[in-house]
Design a protein around this motif. Structure first.
Motif, PDB file in Angstrom:
ATOM      1  N   ARG A 124      -4.502  -1.312   1.873  1.00  0.00           N
ATOM      2  CA  ARG A 124      -3.160  -0.806   1.545  1.00  0.00           C
ATOM      3  C   ARG A 124      -3.182   0.694   1.268  1.00  0.00           C
ATOM      4  O   ARG A 124      -2.306   1.433   1.696  1.00  0.00           O
ATOM      5  N   GLN A 127      -3.494   2.527   4.472  1.00  0.00           N
ATOM      6  CA  GLN A 127      -2.219   2.474   5.196  1.00  0.00           C
ATOM      7  C   GLN A 127      -1.238   3.490   4.608  1.00  0.00           C
ATOM      8  O   GLN A 127      -0.558   4.203   5.353  1.00  0.00           O
ATOM      9  N   ARG A 128      -1.148   3.561   3.277  1.00  0.00           N
ATOM     10  CA  ARG A 128      -0.252   4.530   2.637  1.00  0.00           C
ATOM     11  C   ARG A 128      -0.681   5.958   2.960  1.00  0.00           C
ATOM     12  O   ARG A 128       0.146   6.834   3.228  1.00  0.00           O
ATOM     13  N   LYS A 131       0.348   6.763   6.457  1.00  0.00           N
ATOM     14  CA  LYS A 131       1.806   6.926   6.525  1.00  0.00           C
ATOM     15  C   LYS A 131       2.218   8.290   5.979  1.00  0.00           C
ATOM     16  O   LYS A 131       3.081   8.977   6.560  1.00  0.00           O
TER      17      LYS A 131
END
Length: 139
Positions: A124, A127-128, A131
């Motif tokens: 996670r 992924q952040r 992004k």
């Protein structure tokens, strides 16, 4: 050199399921495992289990076993067998070995769960991070 191997399979009803308790002594090392049959197994099903799946069983326990020689007198053997049938299905040593096995499996499950949780958190975070990088990139 003499190798001594002894195995017993005790099938009993624990109130909910039919359970087999397999005790194995190999060169003085005691091992035990628990097999859940579910419905009451027939003699043929137990025989098939022993023939086909006995080699795949993982016996737990590494303590020394008490060594007893079987009686040569047939009447004594009959007497010992009847005494064994009157005793409870699980021996104290087997209960202790199974309790240790459950504790070790619990620790392994907890470690695996912790590792999975950490891996998910890391994924996670990555992924952040990706992004955020994508947002700050010029189009």
């Amino acid at each position: 050199m003499q190798i001594s191997v002894s195995s017993t399979l005790t099938v009993y009803h624990d109130g909910q399921f039919w359970v087999g308790l397999a005790e194995h002594v190999d060169d003085g090392v005691y091992g035990v495992t628990r097999i859940v049959f579910g419905a009451e197994p027939s003699d043929e099903e137990i025989l098939q289990f022993v023939v086909n799946r006995w080699e795949g069983l993982r016996f737990f326990g590494d303590g020394p076993a008490e060594v007893r020689k079987p009686a040569k007198n047939p009447k004594r053997r009959i007497h010992e067998a009847s005494k064994a049938l009157k005793r409870p299905a699980m021996s104290t040593k087997a209960q202790q070995a199974l309790a240790n096995q459950r504790e070790i499996q619990k620790l392994e499950r907890n470690r695996a769960r912790s590792t999975r949780r950490a891996d998910k958190a890391e994924a996670r975070f990555e992924q952040r991070k990706a992004k955020r990088k994508q947002k700050h990139r010029g189009h």
